[in-house]
Design a protein around this motif. Sequence first.
Motif, PDB file in Angstrom:
ATOM      1  N   ASN A 199      41.188  53.322  34.851  1.00 35.63           N
ATOM      2  CA  ASN A 199      42.778  53.923  34.806  1.00 35.63           C
ATOM      3  C   ASN A 199      43.447  53.574  35.979  1.00 35.63           C
ATOM      4  O   ASN A 199      44.336  53.992  36.881  1.00 35.63           O
ATOM      5  N   GLY A 200      43.417  51.863  36.067  1.00 34.46           N
ATOM      6  CA  GLY A 200      44.341  51.017  36.202  1.00 34.46           C
ATOM      7  C   GLY A 200      43.912  50.744  37.471  1.00 34.46           C
ATOM      8  O   GLY A 200      44.529  50.283  38.318  1.00 34.46           O
ATOM      9  N   GLY A 201      42.534  50.831  38.004  1.00 39.07           N
ATOM     10  CA  GLY A 201      41.582  50.452  39.469  1.00 39.07           C
ATOM     11  C   GLY A 201      41.969  48.906  39.650  1.00 39.07           C
ATOM     12  O   GLY A 201      42.322  48.296  38.479  1.00 39.07           O
ATOM     13  N   ASP A 202      41.553  48.563  39.934  1.00 38.55           N
ATOM     14  CA  ASP A 202      40.884  47.591  40.139  1.00 38.55           C
ATOM     15  C   ASP A 202      39.359  46.865  39.388  1.00 38.55           C
ATOM     16  O   ASP A 202      39.130  47.238  38.503  1.00 38.55           O
ATOM     17  N   TRP A 203      40.028  45.595  39.075  1.00 38.89           N
ATOM     18  CA  TRP A 203      38.863  44.774  37.928  1.00 38.89           C
ATOM     19  C   TRP A 203      37.686  44.692  38.014  1.00 38.89           C
ATOM     20  O   TRP A 203      37.753  44.089  39.265  1.00 38.89           O
ATOM     21  N   ARG A 204      36.850  44.744  37.500  1.00 40.77           N
ATOM     22  CA  ARG A 204      35.549  44.812  38.101  1.00 40.77           C
ATOM     23  C   ARG A 204      34.654  44.064  37.028  1.00 40.77           C
ATOM     24  O   ARG A 204      34.876  44.479  36.064  1.00 40.77           O
ATOM     25  N   HIS A 205      33.732  42.856  37.618  1.00 41.87           N
ATOM     26  CA  HIS A 205      33.214  41.651  36.512  1.00 41.87           C
ATOM     27  C   HIS A 205      32.258  43.461  35.932  1.00 41.87           C
ATOM     28  O   HIS A 205      31.043  43.840  36.247  1.00 41.87           O
ATOM     29  N   ALA A 222      20.355  45.591  32.386  1.00 41.06           N
ATOM     30  CA  ALA A 222      20.696  45.447  33.545  1.00 41.06           C
ATOM     31  C   ALA A 222      21.443  45.778  34.574  1.00 41.06           C
ATOM     32  O   ALA A 222      22.352  46.263  33.844  1.00 41.06           O
ATOM     33  N   SER A 223      20.921  45.164  35.838  1.00 43.77           N
ATOM     34  CA  SER A 223      21.789  46.229  36.522  1.00 43.77           C
ATOM     35  C   SER A 223      23.173  45.434  37.145  1.00 43.77           C
ATOM     36  O   SER A 223      22.989  43.827  36.348  1.00 43.77           O
ATOM     37  N   LEU A 224      24.770  46.145  37.089  1.00 44.49           N
ATOM     38  CA  LEU A 224      25.301  45.409  37.626  1.00 44.49           C
ATOM     39  C   LEU A 224      26.800  45.821  38.764  1.00 44.49           C
ATOM     40  O   LEU A 224      26.488  46.200  39.404  1.00 44.49           O
ATOM     41  N   PRO A 225      26.894  44.982  39.908  1.00 43.84           N
ATOM     42  CA  PRO A 225      26.409  44.617  40.856  1.00 43.84           C
ATOM     43  C   PRO A 225      28.766  45.020  41.213  1.00 43.84           C
ATOM     44  O   PRO A 225      29.148  44.668  40.073  1.00 43.84           O
ATOM     45  N   SER A 226      28.793  45.718  41.646  1.00 45.94           N
ATOM     46  CA  SER A 226      30.526  45.834  42.117  1.00 45.94           C
ATOM     47  C   SER A 226      31.087  44.993  42.408  1.00 45.94           C
ATOM     48  O   SER A 226      31.463  45.186  43.423  1.00 45.94           O
ATOM     49  N   GLU A 242      36.225  38.018  43.766  1.00 42.97           N
ATOM     50  CA  GLU A 242      34.679  37.875  44.000  1.00 42.97           C
ATOM     51  C   GLU A 242      34.636  37.005  43.252  1.00 42.97           C
ATOM     52  O   GLU A 242      33.941  36.054  44.008  1.00 42.97           O
ATOM     53  N   MET A 243      34.337  36.724  42.106  1.00 39.00           N
ATOM     54  CA  MET A 243      33.898  36.684  40.773  1.00 39.00           C
ATOM     55  C   MET A 243      34.099  35.264  40.646  1.00 39.00           C
ATOM     56  O   MET A 243      33.322  34.554  40.657  1.00 39.00           O
ATOM     57  N   GLN A 244      35.542  34.980  40.802  1.00 39.89           N
ATOM     58  CA  GLN A 244      35.982  33.670  41.063  1.00 39.89           C
ATOM     59  C   GLN A 244      35.776  33.298  42.187  1.00 39.89           C
ATOM     60  O   GLN A 244      35.719  31.545  41.516  1.00 39.89           O
ATOM     61  N   GLN A 245      35.140  33.455  43.002  1.00 41.75           N
ATOM     62  CA  GLN A 245      35.417  33.553  44.088  1.00 41.75           C
ATOM     63  C   GLN A 245      34.076  32.390  44.105  1.00 41.75           C
ATOM     64  O   GLN A 245      33.161  31.152  44.866  1.00 41.75           O
TER      65      GLN A 245
END
Length: 257
Positions: A147-153, A55-59, A64-67
Amino acid sequence: MKTSYYLAWLVLGLTFTANAAASAVKTIEYGVNHSQPVEEMRLQQREQLAQSVAASLPSVTRQEMQQQISAKPASKTKVGVPLKISSVTSHSYYHEFRFYDVQTYLLDDFNYDGFYHSFSLNIDADVYGATAGEQIPVYAVIYTSRNGGDWRHLHTTNVFYLQGESAYDSYEVVTSLDTGFPTDYYDVLIDLYEYGYDDVVATISSDNTNSLYALPLQSYDRDNDNYGEDVVVSGGSLAWTPLLSLGLLGWCRRKAN
């Protein structure tokens, strides 16, 4: 000279195309049968992953996910998952949730470089305040941080059920990273939601347990001997390409003058 310009722009185009490529994952999930031998369970996982469709995984970031979850009714958040019980008629403040444990298992590393394209999470959460025998419907939202970056869904699970402090209500999520995950170390964070409400009721991450810290991962398209890249954590496999293309453009301009 025109040929040199065309070559430079082609390199830039390939760079942006590669960086913009969408991520894709395969995921299976189910309640754990603790009477089943681990070897048999892992074999079934691999077979199911092979048969599933990526399945495609949008960034999407965690914020944003919580919103998104807050913006629409929970009944639409988990489409096609029937409720067996009606505990959602009670408000979530009657229930207190916490993660007892999350175990991580690294599964497949085809080129034996120490970085895996598939892994599983065994989620064991507990609920307090429920009546005896009551099953509370929940779902989990899983994120990764490179590596410590943003949390991505990464994945939102189906609804599953918790019953007090039972050791037999753990839930397994098995993921194969197909594309879009450079070879690197990834942390994992899991938000737990009670079905029917849009507030996070429990969170566990690499800050709480080493099992979710610095997982050596890469996508399937990189996990083979023919990919032709050196393992460079934190830099990315195409970090040199923009420099090469910009240098080539500069050289072309200098020759033109």
